[in-house]
Design a protein around this motif. Structure first.
Motif, PDB file in Angstrom:
ATOM      1  N   CYS A  37     -49.761 -20.095  18.305  1.00  0.00           N
ATOM      2  CA  CYS A  37     -51.185 -20.101  17.965  1.00  0.00           C
ATOM      3  C   CYS A  37     -51.881 -21.099  18.886  1.00  0.00           C
ATOM      4  O   CYS A  37     -51.244 -21.993  19.444  1.00  0.00           O
ATOM      5  N   HIS A  56     -46.460 -23.151  12.853  1.00  0.00           N
ATOM      6  CA  HIS A  56     -46.855 -22.972  11.449  1.00  0.00           C
ATOM      7  C   HIS A  56     -46.956 -21.489  11.070  1.00  0.00           C
ATOM      8  O   HIS A  56     -47.225 -21.168   9.926  1.00  0.00           O
ATOM      9  N   GLU A  57     -46.755 -20.586  12.034  1.00  0.00           N
ATOM     10  CA  GLU A  57     -46.832 -19.155  11.709  1.00  0.00           C
ATOM     11  C   GLU A  57     -45.415 -18.593  11.700  1.00  0.00           C
ATOM     12  O   GLU A  57     -44.716 -18.680  12.705  1.00  0.00           O
ATOM     13  N   GLU A 142     -50.572 -15.681   8.526  1.00  0.00           N
ATOM     14  CA  GLU A 142     -51.353 -16.920   8.625  1.00  0.00           C
ATOM     15  C   GLU A 142     -52.635 -16.727   9.434  1.00  0.00           C
ATOM     16  O   GLU A 142     -53.725 -17.021   8.942  1.00  0.00           O
TER      17      GLU A 142
HETATM   18 ZN    ZN Z   1     -52.189 -20.515  13.580  1.00  0.00          ZN
END
Ligand code: ZN
Ligand code: ZN
Length: 325
Positions: A37, A56-57, A142
């Motif tokens: 991301c 975080h994904e 996400e």
């Molecule tokens: Zn993200």
């Protein structure tokens, strides 16, 4: 274990990173897909002063849980929200958990992220993935939730003109979400090869250089990921219009390109910051096949070869880079 870390200077693939140690309320998850991301790219340039495992994904499988009451999660395919909250502060008690004052955030703030063979997340953050949503789709939960958050924050009346500024990972998701509303939506970007996706979705798109900056848009969503995005958005939005900011940039980028707030005052612009979003709705949207995420996948990289993954994600023409174990 293998983990893609940031040590304060550069992204680093570690092969000897320590295995996560279970703590009460948490689960060990083995990710099967991870998404790169723009936030990861910013973090690796000093945003939030983060060090540790990035990412975080993810979609993955629960391997182990700390509490016997959480046993039912073991073996379950899951995605997870990224804010890990205390449940006790004023924000948590008010039900605004993503703004918990004591939160840690997966791969963003005081917590190792998911770009590793295994990582930790509280079981209360987990959502089971419906069987008809495969890993390539689920890994978009996400960013799709973040796109759906825009829809929650704006008021759509009288068929407004909405510009999604930025044709990257997030912009193309936001555009698909907003195009389902009763609004005239267009994407404005700099990359013909990315804008061409809009055509097959029936969404209008224009090159930034071809667009008149006429202060005639009711709503502009800044998904540029660049410090200049706000100035462009301010030139596009009508007086008393709304700018939704999805962009976060490292402090250095803001220093190089300071943000001028005068137009906000002069034109009485509403500025709405926008972060995270509803995961349950994202899974529903994926399950119903309402957005096309597969077209956004540009590259697949093995975690063990991921040292260059952030650079790859920055290359022109590249939309989404997925990491695989
Ligand atoms: Zn993200
Ligand atoms: Zn809290």
């Amino acid at each position: 274990v293998n983990a893609l870390t940031f040590d304060g200077t550069e992204p680093l693939l570690r092969t000897d990173y320590s295995e996560p140690v279970l703590v009460a309320g948490e689960a060990i998850i083995r990710p099967t897909r991870m998404g790169v991301c723009s936030t990861d790219i910013e973090l690796a340039q000093g945003y939030m002063g983060f060090t540790g495992v990035l990412g975080h994904e993810f979609v993955g499988v629960v391997e182990k849980v700390a509490d016997s009451t959480d046993e039912h999660w073991v073996g379950q395919r899951v995605v997870g929200t990224i804010n890990c909250v205390c449940g006790e502060c004023d924000q948590c008690r008010a039900g605004i958990r993503e703004h918990c004052r004591n939160r840690t955030v997966l791969g963003i703030h005081n917590r190792d992220g998911c770009f590793a063979e295994q990582f930790l997340l509280p079981t209360q953050n987990l959502l089971a993935v419906p069987d008809n949503v495969d890993d390539d789709h689920a890994v978009f939960a996400e960013p799709l939730a973040a796109a759906l958050q825009v829809q929650r924050q704006i008021t759509v009346i009288n068929r407004p003109y909405i510009t999604v500024l930025g044709d990257g990972r997030l912009g193309l998701l936001v555009a698909q979400v907003l195009s389902r509303l009763n609004a005239t939506v267009r994407v404005v970007g700099k990359h013909p090869d990315k804008l061409k996706h809009c055509e097959k979705w029936g969404i209008k798109s224009r090159l930034l250089q071809d667009v008149g900056l006429r202060q005639d848009q009711d709503i502009v969503v800044d998904c540029t990921g660049s410090a200049q995005g706000f100035a462009t958005a301010a030139q596009m939005v009508r007086p008393r219009g709304t700018i939704v900011l999805k962009t976060t940039v490292a402090p250095q980028a803001v220093q190089e390109s300071p943000i001028d707030l005068a137009p906000v005052v002069i034109n009485e612009i509403n500025v709405i910051g926008s972060r995270c979003g509803p995961f349950d709705q994202a899974l529903q949207t994926l399950s119903a096949g309402e957005v096309d995420v597969i077209s956004l996948i540009s590259r697949r990289v093995r975690l063990a070869d991921s040292a260059q993954a952030l650079k790859t994600a920055k290359q022109p023409g590249v939309v989404k880079v997925l990491l695989e174990p």
